[in-house]
Scaffold this active site. Structure first.
Site, mmCIF file in Angstrom:
data_model
loop_
_atom_site.group_PDB
_atom_site.id
_atom_site.type_symbol
_atom_site.label_atom_id
_atom_site.label_comp_id
_atom_site.label_asym_id
_atom_site.label_seq_id
_atom_site.Cartn_x
_atom_site.Cartn_y
_atom_site.Cartn_z
ATOM 1 N N ASP A 78 0.816 -1.207 0.000
ATOM 2 C CA ASP A 78 0.000 0.000 0.000
ATOM 3 C C ASP A 78 0.854 1.264 0.000
ATOM 4 O O ASP A 78 0.491 2.273 -0.608
ATOM 5 C CB ASP A 78 -0.932 0.003 1.206
ATOM 6 C CG ASP A 78 -2.120 -0.941 1.033
ATOM 7 O OD1 ASP A 78 -2.271 -1.501 -0.072
ATOM 8 O OD2 ASP A 78 -2.886 -1.116 1.994
ATOM 9 N N ASN A 147 -4.057 9.063 1.663
ATOM 10 C CA ASN A 147 -4.526 8.563 2.952
ATOM 11 C C ASN A 147 -4.794 9.684 3.943
ATOM 12 O O ASN A 147 -5.903 9.853 4.426
ATOM 13 C CB ASN A 147 -3.502 7.606 3.565
ATOM 14 C CG ASN A 147 -3.839 6.148 3.340
ATOM 15 O OD1 ASN A 147 -4.842 5.819 2.723
ATOM 16 N ND2 ASN A 147 -2.994 5.271 3.836
ATOM 17 N N GLN A 246 4.956 9.798 4.337
ATOM 18 C CA GLN A 246 6.133 9.746 3.459
ATOM 19 C C GLN A 246 6.775 11.103 3.206
ATOM 20 O O GLN A 246 7.992 11.237 3.310
ATOM 21 C CB GLN A 246 5.732 9.100 2.122
ATOM 22 C CG GLN A 246 5.290 7.643 2.275
ATOM 23 C CD GLN A 246 4.739 7.050 0.993
ATOM 24 O OE1 GLN A 246 4.409 7.754 0.046
ATOM 25 N NE2 GLN A 246 4.612 5.723 0.958
#
Length: 288
Positions: A78, A147, A246
């Site tokens: 993912d 997300n 990230q």
């Protein structure tokens, strides 16, 4: 409000752009296997440049790749797919996720399912889901997240203070470890781990969930998609903003970040038979 499943199908699917999980040179034989299966179904494969360098192949820069292909293929877990969606956002290419990870909420095609999927895919037996993204703007620079966007403290030894406005009107002050602003897709990620609710991924809304709030009266909020929220850091130590776990940005005291729904959605290629509630039941072990 629930978004409808898209009736869109690809007008052409003869060229695929593959992006591999970073720092994984062991994926070379897996890539070769994927390439041979795709070519068996007359789908030409192009490899993204960083992925190509990793396995000693020739590749294309992302912008050139996206101009050339009909759809993207994320090979990994993912996390890899999240990165692919963000980086390819401006090119509006549908993304297929091949799962080499463990959880796989987003990447639903395993290696042993590729050939069967491509049989259906080439016969137009698949679907494209339209998933909402959120956009953050700080210092006139914008970025998207699939997300979530997390605003958190710089130092583990202290809590963070954040003031929040909805459409320029103050509505809350948060004091704790931080805040998660998540999409419906991201509701099963960090949001879930801190006790936030799960939203159906095609819902048109987003979540604001405090992380370890100092006050027990601070609860998750489900926000309509047409709202914009501005978060201002009132802590002298500043804050860190993280997109999808990230990409990292820093905020100083009195800096603000505005968060709203992104102008366009991510397009995800799935099997027709994929059922979100089956995925939840399997991944979260409901009923066991």
């Amino acid at each position: 409000m629930r978004l409808n499943k898209s009736n869109e199908l690809l007008t052409s699917f003869s060229k695929a752009g593959i992006i591999l999980r970073p720092s994984s040179p062991e994926l070379k034989p897996i890539y070769e296997n994927i390439k041979s299966i795709f070519e068996k179904y007359n789908i030409e494969v192009f490899l993204e440049n960083n992925s190509a360098k990793m396995i000693n192949k020739k590749g294309l820069q992302l912008d050139e790749l996206c101009e050339k292909i009909d759809f993207l293929v994320s090979v990994g877990g993912d996390g890899t797919l999240l990165s692919v969606v963000r980086k390819s956002y401006n090119y509006k290419k549908p993304v297929l996720g091949i799962n080499l990870g463990t959880l796989g909420f987003l990447t639903d095609i395993s290696m042993n399912e590729i050939e069967n999927f491509l049989k259906n895919f080439t016969n137009k037996n698949y679907r494209i889901d339209s998933r909402m993204l959120i956009e953050g703007t700080l210092n006139l620079n914008s970025f998207v997240a699939f997300n979530d966007i997390v605003i958190t403290r710089k130092s583990i030894s202290s809590m963070i203070k954040i003031d929040a406005k909805i459409d320029d009107k103050h509505f809350n002050s948060y004091y704790g470890d931080g805040i998660i602003i998540s999409t419906p897709t991201g509701s099963t990620a960090y949001n879930l781990s801190v006790g936030g609710p799960i939203l159906y991924p095609l819902t048109e809304a987003f979540l604001v969930t405090p992380v370890a709030p100092h006050s027990l009266t601070q609860r998750p909020l489900v926000m309509p998609a047409d709202f914009e929220i501005e978060f201002t850091i009132t802590d002298s130590q500043g804050a860190v903003v993280i997109a999808d776990g990230q990409d990292i940005y820093e905020l100083e005291e009195n800096d603000s970040i505005k968060i709203k729904i992104a102008k366009q959605n991510a397009k995800m290629i799935h099997r027709c038979e994929r059922n979100y509630f089956d995925v939840l039941s399997e991944k979260l072990r409901w009923g066991n």
